[in-house]
Design a protein around this motif. Structure first.
Motif, short mmCIF file in Angstrom:
data_model
loop_
_atom_site.label_atom_id
_atom_site.label_comp_id
_atom_site.label_asym_id
_atom_site.label_seq_id
_atom_site.Cartn_x
_atom_site.Cartn_y
_atom_site.Cartn_z
N ASP A 69 0.86 -1.18 0.00
CA ASP A 69 0.00 0.00 0.00
C ASP A 69 0.90 1.23 0.00
OD1 ASP A 69 -2.35 -1.43 0.07
OD2 ASP A 69 -2.69 -1.16 2.21
N SER A 86 -4.26 2.86 -0.09
CA SER A 86 -4.40 1.64 0.72
C SER A 86 -5.63 0.87 0.25
CB SER A 86 -4.52 1.98 2.21
OG SER A 86 -5.72 2.67 2.49
N GLY A 119 -2.68 -1.56 -2.79
CA GLY A 119 -3.07 -0.32 -3.46
C GLY A 119 -1.98 0.31 -4.29
N THR A 120 -0.74 -0.13 -4.14
CA THR A 120 0.38 0.57 -4.75
C THR A 120 0.34 0.64 -6.27
OG1 THR A 120 1.93 0.41 -2.91
CG2 THR A 120 2.88 0.38 -5.11
N LYS A 414 -11.18 -0.55 5.12
CA LYS A 414 -9.75 -0.28 5.23
C LYS A 414 -9.36 -0.25 6.70
CE LYS A 414 -9.36 2.33 0.91
NZ LYS A 414 -8.91 3.58 0.27
N HIS A 417 -3.89 2.38 9.44
CA HIS A 417 -2.68 2.28 8.63
C HIS A 417 -1.55 3.06 9.27
CE1 HIS A 417 -1.07 0.83 4.86
NE2 HIS A 417 -2.29 0.47 4.49
#
Length: 537
Positions: A69, A86, A119-120, A414, A417
């Protein structure tokens, strides 16, 4: 901010770095230089950030990967933009399913279960399409070449690689982990410092991501391989979860600290903790950097902000209090009133209702990026999709299995984080990006960097070299060994449980780039606790 570039009050072998046309600061020299090469090819700071981030998945896989992420703060045309990269929990990852798998108190750290949607790749594509100048395929080319042709490991990288191999050899049992060992310890051998490591599958995946603007990862060939692998080994992630993902543009949040606006990504990131702590601290005055009062008040503010963050930060739709409530001046004053002469055991307040890499980039046109990317715990879950080089993060471990908790596990949600990029502005001018990676150290590192910079005028390198501390729980404070002994002793007398650490790794790895608003000159600092590097033009 009255900085003296010639003053170095802390041990360092690095000088502060200056540039004009462009600058890239990160924890790995090859990645920083890759970003600078993209600037020289006509790319902007956004292209450079993507190139550097992609390269870091290859040259620092101990901290991040394609299955990561990420978050970004992007300064373009006089405005700051936030991107939340993310991913959500898979639709099949329910609390009941986790408990049926034998986990009653928390999600496991390794294996298929803690993997959420990465998510990257989608965030790279989103940044490229919205703000980049060069095609994503060209921007990813340096990373592809290092994966294909190999690169020699740096000393710090080799240390963490070997440490992870030893730990994973004890912890990871089962066919689902075979690909990790084949990828990162081919032939059962861990690469050493100076030895070459290649990852053809990694290069193949990056090329597909670049050619399709990440659609291959979420809808095409790579999505199919991820789906098949997770189904084969009883995991929860599916292609439909990947197809449902989209990076989210968000409005950055901030507090004003002594005339400077400090910016963070809003929840589900923990940047809110840094802002709450700074909001508490702005009610105090610090006479000198190396005094027990300066350290004590910062530690107490972080403790109070952290327990609030751990209770309340989650997917915004699930939070029982708002960002505005936690960052109100009234709430900051109530928390400030709890700070006395002695160390306290923090408890969450009640507001009034109403493994990571970090990089910073800047170009000659004024664009600047604060970017952070992570597999969470080192290499992450230990899951690598065969023949792809895609190492999956274990971010789902942060979910709570308490149904009443704001951060309770729920499909499509989510989680809290840890990774947070920071940015500093003054008035309508960008000062620049900063960050300190490292799990729950990150908001603590942000607070220390801001105080070092704003209160005491330290240049970027000195602000990073300053001895750091880290609160872990209760009254327990970890300090670096070059913190003045008399400070540590006085903190102990105030009731802090002080532990001196011999290694700098737990205290995070930071990067800073500031821009002079009049001359446009860039000034950067990089982390002396790792293989940090600044590429400058």
């Amino acid at each position: 901010m009255n900085q003296n570039p010639h003053t170095y009050p802390y041990p360092s072998s690095r000088n502060v770095i200056y540039g004009k046309k462009g600058m890239v600061a990160t924890s790995q020299p090859l990645a920083a230089e890759a970003g600078l090469d993209i600037l020289k090819k006509g790319g902007n700071a956004i292209d450079a950030a993507i190139a550097t981030a992609a390269c870091l998945t290859v040259v620092e896989p101990t901290s991040n990967g394609i299955g990561s992420d990420c978050f970004a703060l992007v300064w373009v045309d006089g405005k700051l933009h936030g991107l939340n990269g993310s991913g959500q929990a898979p639709s099949k990852l329910t609390m009941e399913a986790v408990k049926e798998a034998g986990y009653e108190k928390e999600l496991p750290k390794f294996g298929m279960i803690p993997v959420t949607v990465p998510g990257t790749p989608g965030a790279w594509a989103e940044l490229s399409q919205k703000f980049g100048k060069l095609p994503l395929s060209e921007v990813l080319e340096p990373a592809i070449k290092y994966a294909e042709e190999g690169f020699p490991l740096t000393p710090t990288l080799a240390k963490y690689w070997e440490r992870a191999y030893k730990a994973y050899s004890r912890l990871l049992e089962g066919d689902e982990f075979t690909s990790w060992f084949e990828t990162f310890a081919p032939g059962g051998k861990v690469p050493k410092a100076g030895e070459l490591w290649t990852s053809p599958g990694h290069a193949y995946s990056l090329r597909l991501i670049g050619e399709t603007n990440a659609k291959a990862f979420y809808e095409g060939e790579l999505a199919d391989k991820i789906d098949q692998f997770f189904q084969k080994h009883g995991g929860f992630l599916r292609k439909e979860d990947l197809e449902a993902y989209k990076p989210e543009w968000v409005t950055p949040i901030s507090v004003n600290y002594r005339g400077y606006d400090v910016w963070e990504i809003p929840p589900n990131g923990q940047g809110l903790i840094a802002l709450e702590a700074l909001n508490i601290l702005k009610g105090f005055e610090f006479a000198e950097k190396e005094s027990v009062d300066t350290y004590h008040k910062q530690m107490e503010a972080i403790k109070l902000a952290f327990v609030d963050g751990m209770k309340y930060i989650a997917d915004p739709s699930s939070m029982s209090v708002t960002v505005e409530q936690l960052l109100s001046d009234e709430y900051a004053q109530s928390r400030r009133n709890e700070i006395g002469e002695d160390a306290l055991t923090p408890e969450p307040g009640t507001p009034q209702k109403g493994g990571t890499v970090y990089l910073a980039t800047a170009d000659g046109d004024g664009n600047m990026v604060s970017f952070i990317q992570s597999n969470y715990m080192g290499f992450g879950s230990g899951i690598v999709v065969p023949e792809t080089g895609i190492a999956m993060q274990n971010r789902g471990h942060n979910f709570s299995l308490d149904p009443s908790h704001d951060n309770a596990l729920k499909p499509g949600k989510k989680t809290y984080h840890t990774i947070i990029p920071g940015f500093l502005t003054k008035g309508d001018q960008a000062v620049g990006p900063f960050g300190v990676m490292g799990g729950f150290m990150q908001p603590q590192g942000h607070v220390q960097v801001v105080v070092n910079t704003v209160d005491f005028g330290l240049n970027p390198q000195a602000a990073l070299d300053a001895p750091r501390w880290m609160w872990s729980e209760g009254k327990k404070i970890h300090v670096e060994r070059h913190l003045a002994p008399h400070i540590a002793e006085e903190l102990a007398r105030k009731g802090h449980d002080v532990k001196v650490e011999l290694e700098g790794g737990p205290f995070g790895r930071g990067q800073i780039i500031w821009r002079d608003p009049e001359s446009g000159v860039l000034v950067g600092g990089t982390e002396s606790r790792t293989d940090g590097h600044i590429a400058v033009w």
